[in-house]
Design an enzyme around this catalytic site. Structure first.
Site, PDB file in Angstrom:
ATOM      1  N   TYR A 114      56.066  35.828  26.118  1.00 55.23           N
ATOM      2  CA  TYR A 114      55.089  35.926  25.025  1.00 55.23           C
ATOM      3  C   TYR A 114      53.759  36.507  25.488  1.00 55.23           C
ATOM      4  O   TYR A 114      53.038  37.134  24.710  1.00 55.23           O
ATOM      5  CB  TYR A 114      54.892  34.556  24.371  1.00 55.23           C
ATOM      6  CG  TYR A 114      55.959  34.254  23.339  1.00 55.23           C
ATOM      7  CD1 TYR A 114      56.064  35.033  22.196  1.00 55.23           C
ATOM      8  CD2 TYR A 114      56.869  33.225  23.527  1.00 55.23           C
ATOM      9  CE1 TYR A 114      57.054  34.789  21.250  1.00 55.23           C
ATOM     10  CE2 TYR A 114      57.856  32.967  22.586  1.00 55.23           C
ATOM     11  CZ  TYR A 114      57.938  33.755  21.447  1.00 55.23           C
ATOM     12  OH  TYR A 114      58.914  33.516  20.518  1.00 55.23           O
ATOM     13  N   ASP A 143      84.767  16.276  36.251  1.00 55.94           N
ATOM     14  CA  ASP A 143      86.015  16.213  35.493  1.00 55.94           C
ATOM     15  C   ASP A 143      87.117  16.924  36.260  1.00 55.94           C
ATOM     16  O   ASP A 143      86.854  17.809  37.089  1.00 55.94           O
ATOM     17  CB  ASP A 143      85.845  16.921  34.138  1.00 55.94           C
ATOM     18  CG  ASP A 143      85.109  16.071  33.117  1.00 55.94           C
ATOM     19  OD1 ASP A 143      84.988  14.861  33.333  1.00 55.94           O
ATOM     20  OD2 ASP A 143      84.658  16.644  32.102  1.00 55.94           O
ATOM     21  N   GLU A 168      78.904  14.893  37.669  1.00 56.60           N
ATOM     22  CA  GLU A 168      78.789  15.946  36.652  1.00 56.60           C
ATOM     23  C   GLU A 168      78.069  15.487  35.383  1.00 56.60           C
ATOM     24  O   GLU A 168      77.129  16.127  34.932  1.00 56.60           O
ATOM     25  CB  GLU A 168      80.183  16.468  36.275  1.00 56.60           C
ATOM     26  CG  GLU A 168      80.142  17.499  35.135  1.00 56.60           C
ATOM     27  CD  GLU A 168      81.519  17.872  34.611  1.00 56.60           C
ATOM     28  OE1 GLU A 168      82.527  17.569  35.273  1.00 56.60           O
ATOM     29  OE2 GLU A 168      81.582  18.480  33.525  1.00 56.60           O
TER      30      GLU A 168
END
Length: 374
Positions: free
Chosen positions: A104, A255, A204
């Site tokens: 910006y 996982d 995780e």
């Protein structure tokens, strides 16, 4: 970060002096009647290599050179110089902003009568910041640029955070249920005061981290408990790297599917996108603690808690089998092939099936028996 620097011979310069040196070089080229140039190491996938010697992905030696007097390169050249100029200003003022804030600051029209902006989208400025990092051999955090905080910590780690004119001591054993949120910059103004842990456990999922934090797993097992909350951010990976450099073993717990496993591999070998800072974030000495397909045989209850793998999971597993740094390990080939054969996966949350505290027992057993994957 050695080979990614092509602009600076003197690596002892501060980031601000590196920016000033870059500007002085361009001015000298103009005075000599030449077009100013910007040179960096190419960051494309074609210049990313897996270095077996160090155990992580890094950039090769291909160079990209931009010149101002080139119609195809002039805009990028001008944008790069604008970013460098803003970063120099931030460093002089000792002020920080996000990469969104920088965008910006540079989103303005190039003239009253011109329908042309210096930057129209943040997707233009982000890669040029990375080019500047590579060229100057610095991290964007060294240029006072930050991103969102991501990742939490609990355990026997005390840090000193010098920021905003204050010095604050952070004791990660006293952060309650929330933990200490990892900032994007864990180098500048941040130092370890004490580390009294036996190892680092990277979990995780945030929900699993909360389960282990409630059980005070970090206190019982004297470890530093970290959750990257999914794929690890740069700041989180940098923190893990710094802790590993203190000779703490790093174990990863994700996982049992290609996506979770790739989170581990990103921590271990780095990623293609961030190959240019692999030396600062990769942890090749880390080990994988689970969850594995082998666990289905070792823990009977897990066979009833598997989930059917989707096509996207299968495709990702097939892709991972092709990565040289993964297929070099027979243990991982067997794990991935078992996913393809059975089309099954397991979430780490399934380890709470027998009782909520079982996950802590599982992790303790794995560590004591050294049941790791490389």
């Amino acid at each position: 970060m050695g080979k990614r620097s092509v602009e600076n011979e003197n690596e002892t310069l501060t980031p601000l002096n590196k920016l000033i040196s870059l500007g002085q070089k361009m001015v000298s080229e103009i005075k000599e009647g030449k077009s100013p140039t910007f040179q960096t190491v190419l960051r494309s996938k074609g210049n990313v290599i897996y270095d077996e010697g160090v155990g992580y992905l890094r950039l090769g030696n291909k160079i990209e050179k931009r010149t101002f007097v080139n119609v195809g390169q002039a805009r990028k050249f001008m944008q790069t110089v604008a970013i460098a100029s803003k970063c120099a200003k931030f460093l002089k003022e000792n002020s920080h902003t996000s990469i969104r804030g920088l965008f910006y600051q540079l989103k303005f029209s190039l003239g009253e009568d011109l329908d042309e902006e210096l930057f129209s989208e943040q997707s233009e400025s982000n890669p040029l910041i990375e080019d500047l990092e590579v060229s100057l051999n610095v991290k964007r955090e060294d240029l006072n640029l930050s991103t969102d905080r991501k990742g939490v910590v609990a355990g026997p780690l005390v840090l000193l955070d010098k920021f905003g004119g204050e010095e604050i001591e952070i004791d990660c054993t006293k952060q309650g249920r929330s933990g200490w949120m990892i900032p994007s910059d864990v180098d500048n103004g941040m130092e370890f005061l004490s580390i009294d842990a036996d190892y680092v456990l990277v979990v995780e999922k945030d929900a699993m981290w909360q389960r282990l934090n409630e059980d005070k797993f970090w206190k019982k097992e004297n470890c530093i408990l970290i959750s990257p909350k999914g794929q690890a951010s740069r700041g989180c990976r940098r923190l893990i790297r710094k802790l590993a450099s203190k000779k703490l073993p790093v174990y990863c717990f994700t996982d049992c599917d290609a996506w979770g496993w790739y989170i581990y591999w990103t921590i271990k070998t780095g990623s293609m996108n961030l190959a240019y800072i692999a030396n600062d974030v990769a942890v090749p000495e880390s080990k994988f603690i689970g969850v594995t397909m082998r666990d289905i045989k070792d823990y009977d209850f897990l066979s009833k808690l598997t989930i059917k793998a989707k096509e996207v999971d299968i495709k990702r597993a097939e892709e991972m089998l092709e990565y040289p740094w993964i297929k070099a390990h027979k243990e991982w080939i067997e794990e991935l092939k078992q996913v393809l054969r059975t089309k099954q996966k397991i979430e780490q949350d399934a380890l709470q099936g027998p009782r909520l505290s079982f996950v802590g027992e599982y992790l303790k057993e794995k560590i004591e028996k050294k049941k790791f994957l490389p």
